[in-house]
Motif scaffolding. Structure first.
Motif, PDB file in Angstrom:
ATOM      1  N   ASP A  76      38.796  29.532  19.624  1.00  0.00           N
ATOM      2  CA  ASP A  76      37.477  29.909  19.566  1.00  0.00           C
ATOM      3  C   ASP A  76      36.979  29.962  21.385  1.00  0.00           C
ATOM      4  N   ASN A 116      34.541  32.770  20.794  1.00  0.00           N
ATOM      5  CA  ASN A 116      33.811  33.057  19.402  1.00  0.00           C
ATOM      6  C   ASN A 116      32.648  32.290  19.287  1.00  0.00           C
ATOM      7  N   SER A 126      34.047  37.704  18.334  1.00  0.00           N
ATOM      8  CA  SER A 126      34.846  37.257  19.422  1.00  0.00           C
ATOM      9  C   SER A 126      34.880  38.329  20.144  1.00  0.00           C
TER      10      SER A 126
END
Length: 256
Positions: free
Chosen positions: A125, A130, A155
């Motif tokens: 992430d 994200n 993202s």
């Protein structure tokens, strides 16, 4: 590229998300959560779903199988809901199908994710920027005792700034990522070892392989000024993610 199958039946809308995905059946006898190209967020969200989802798979995370769903708007004739009809009519051609996991349930913190999986999810992430893996919206499922990562459309925010042309990859490469609200942050003791392990896997070649999974039709339809054709779009994504790989400004410092 991800395999292509045809939608044979629209089953029901899933109203948990803002983009109104729907549950559909396809001619491979599979059942999929369909994310529509005609939704307000456009095809760039579908591109992010494929790039980040396939990257997650290559990092060893559980994530549902992805397909491109060929949709004939004729299916809309049999749908009574006008909002769904409009969405189906706005989404001819290829849409994104996410394999439906029957009996799965949302992650609520009760079942341990395990430090290895948690650290990998946090690293992914951070690398892909994200912003949508919080307690408000974990985007994690538990299925057959395993943690599954889903919904990566938030993202790769950099491509939403490409309406006037591709921007500078260096800006994204050094952009910090804030982990404060991440749903798995409390399970991660440190990211140094995870970073070393995953950085050895995520090479420019692997990035190029992942970007190659994106259907040409979405890249051609992204509407980026100054970029002609799917291959130039692919090169831009590879350039931005490779630049990110060469920096560590995005890697959060985690003290467990």
């Amino acid at each position: 590229m991800i395999p292509t199958v045809s939608v044979t039946r629209y089953i029901t809308p899933l109203r948990e998300g803002g983009s109104l995905p729907g549950l559909v059946e396809a001619d491979d006898l599979g059942t999929y959560v369909c994310k529509f190209r005609g939704a307000g967020q456009g095809v760039r969200v579908l591109i992010a779903e494929v790039i980040v989802g396939e990257l997650a798979r290559r990092l060893g995370l559980h994530t549902p199988r992805l397909v491109a769903l060929e949709l004939d708007p004729e299916i809309a004739r049999y749908e009574a809901d006008e909002e769904v009809q409009d969405l189906l009519n706005a989404s001819p051609g290829l849409n994104l199908g996410v394999d439906f996991l029957p009996g799965s349930f949302g992650y609520d913190g009760e079942a341990p994710a395990g430090d290895h999986d948690a650290a990998t999810v946090v690293w992914l992430d951070a690398f892909c920027a994200n912003v949508d893996r919080t307690w408000r919206n974990p985007n994690l499922l538990l299925w057959h005792g395993n943690l599954w990562v889903i919904d990566h459309g938030a993202s790769l925010y950099f491509h939403h700034a490409w309406s006037g042309g591709v921007t500078d990859p260096a800006r994204f490469a050094d952009q910090p990522w804030d982990p404060a609200d991440h749903v798995l942050l409390g399970q991660v003791r440190a990211l140094g070892e995870t970073d070393a392990r995953l950085s050895a896997l995520v090479t420019p070649e692997l990035i190029a392989d992942v970007v190659a999974e994106v259907p040409d039709a979405w890249l051609d339809g992204a509407g980026t000024a100054g970029v002609e054709g799917a291959e130039q779009h692919r090169a831009a994504y590879v350039s931005f993610l490779t630049a990110r790989l060469g920096s560590r400004q995005w890697l959060p410092k985690v003290a467990g």
